[in-house]
Design an enzyme around this catalytic site. Structure first.
Site, PDB file in Angstrom:
ATOM      1  CB  SER A 262       5.451  -6.216  -9.455  1.00 29.93           C
ATOM      2  OG  SER A 262       4.204  -6.283  -8.815  1.00 29.93           O
TER       3      SER A 262
HETATM    4  N1  SAH Z   1       3.139  -3.552  -5.507  1.00 32.46           N
HETATM    5  C1  SAH Z   1       3.671  -4.749  -4.923  1.00 32.46           C
HETATM    6  C2  SAH Z   1       3.042  -5.965  -5.536  1.00 32.46           C
HETATM    7  C3  SAH Z   1       2.549  -6.890  -4.507  1.00 32.46           C
HETATM    8  S1  SAH Z   1       1.642  -8.287  -5.074  1.00 32.46           S
HETATM    9  C4  SAH Z   1       5.168  -4.757  -5.021  1.00 32.46           C
HETATM   10  O1  SAH Z   1       5.767  -3.833  -5.550  1.00 32.46           O
HETATM   11  O2  SAH Z   1       5.764  -5.672  -4.539  1.00 32.46           O
HETATM   12  C5  SAH Z   1      -0.021  -7.738  -4.926  1.00 32.46           C
HETATM   13  C6  SAH Z   1      -0.498  -7.388  -3.559  1.00 32.46           C
HETATM   14  O3  SAH Z   1      -1.900  -7.087  -3.677  1.00 32.46           O
HETATM   15  C7  SAH Z   1      -0.408  -8.494  -2.517  1.00 32.46           C
HETATM   16  O4  SAH Z   1       0.301  -8.020  -1.412  1.00 32.46           O
HETATM   17  C8  SAH Z   1      -1.858  -8.799  -2.164  1.00 32.46           C
HETATM   18  O5  SAH Z   1      -2.059  -9.141  -0.798  1.00 32.46           O
HETATM   19  C9  SAH Z   1      -2.533  -7.501  -2.506  1.00 32.46           C
HETATM   20  N2  SAH Z   1      -3.981  -7.585  -2.755  1.00 32.46           N
HETATM   21  C10 SAH Z   1      -4.686  -8.524  -3.436  1.00 32.46           C
HETATM   22  N3  SAH Z   1      -6.002  -8.242  -3.446  1.00 32.46           N
HETATM   23  C11 SAH Z   1      -6.142  -7.083  -2.741  1.00 32.46           C
HETATM   24  C12 SAH Z   1      -7.254  -6.285  -2.369  1.00 32.46           C
HETATM   25  N4  SAH Z   1      -8.508  -6.598  -2.709  1.00 32.46           N
HETATM   26  N5  SAH Z   1      -7.023  -5.181  -1.629  1.00 32.46           N
HETATM   27  C13 SAH Z   1      -5.768  -4.833  -1.246  1.00 32.46           C
HETATM   28  N6  SAH Z   1      -4.670  -5.545  -1.561  1.00 32.46           N
HETATM   29  C14 SAH Z   1      -4.852  -6.662  -2.301  1.00 32.46           C
END
Ligand code: SAH
Length: 218
Positions: free
Chosen positions: A69
């Site tokens: 993010s």
């Molecule tokens: N907080 C992270 C953002 C990652 S992007 C950072 O700081 O980089 C969002 C993440 O949510 C992805 O890795 C994706 O695989 C995950 N995601 C999407 N749907 C999800 C779900 N139902 N349960 C768990 N993780 C999920």
């Protein structure tokens, strides 16, 4: 601290300080958050080829069609979460590369982080281990189920956008607890939900752009 963690050139302390200055200009006020974000080496959470861009205010690819993010949104969501008071237990859905997890772990007592993609979770664990954060538990699962064994949570932070707020996550909030969650498909809004004695308050904060919240795990 070894060279890689410290950073050089485009990943140096100076580059990181510029990111913090930008966050202040964008309206982030909480000094604790700015301090923690200034100290975390964001570049170790992305592939080496992208490290020089890691302090720019953008989302960057982390593989598997996912992104780390944007610093502004990490700061903003963390600020909104902490504004509700001291949080001891926080549930994070979407560990991704673990960057947001690293910030949270230094500001609350304990973080429970759930990720549906196993390979991403493994990498995140390694990075968080490298920077010696120990107050985090991980689960490889579909975050739509929350993490019921440890509920209720004072805070829930969701890093992927569902079409509608999962009922299970609402149920796992403590009374007085807060949830930050992006909702929608192309057009997404960040919602701040507070659980009260009698129900839930739902406030829309701003337009955002997150990867979709997907079912199942891989
Ligand atoms: N907080 C992270 C953002 C990652 S992007 C950072 O700081 O980089 C969002 C993440 O949510 C992805 O890795 C994706 O695989 C995950 N995601 C999407 N749907 C999800 C779900 N139902 N349960 C768990 N993780 C999920």
């Amino acid at each position: 601290m070894n060279h890689n963690l410290q950073g050089i050139g485009m990943t140096s302390r100076r580059t990181r300080d510029r990111m913090i200055e930008r966050l202040k200009q964008q309206g982030i006020r909480d000094n604790k958050i700015l301090q923690v974000m200034g100290n975390i080496p964001r570049h170790i959470f992305v592939d080496e080829a992208l490290a020089s861009r890691s302090y720019e205010d953008t989302a960057l690819p982390i593989g598997y069609n996912q992104t780390i993010s944007q610093p502004y949104i990490v700061a903003r969501m963390t600020e909104l979460l902490l504004a509700e008071g001291n949080l001891s237990k926080v549930l994070e859905i979407g560990t991704g590369c673990g960057y947001q997890t690293a910030i949270l772990a230094q500001l609350v007592e304990k973080v429970y982080s759930v990720e549906r993609i196993g390979s991403l979770l493994k990498k995140a664990k390694d990075h968080l281990w490298d920077i010696k954060l120990k107050n985090i538990s991980f689960q490889h699962n579909d975050g739509g189920w929350g993490w019921s064994d440890q509920a209720p949570y004072d805070g829930i932070l969701v890093a992927a956008a569902p079409v509608k707020i999962p009922e299970t996550l609402l149920e796992q909030m403590a009374v007085g607890g807060v949830m930050l969650i992006p909702v929608g498909t192309r057009q997404q809004e960040l919602h701040k939900i507070i659980r009260t004695q009698t129900g839930y308050e739902d406030a829309i904060i701003e337009s955002v752009s997150f990867v979709p919240f997907l079912a199942g795990r891989e």
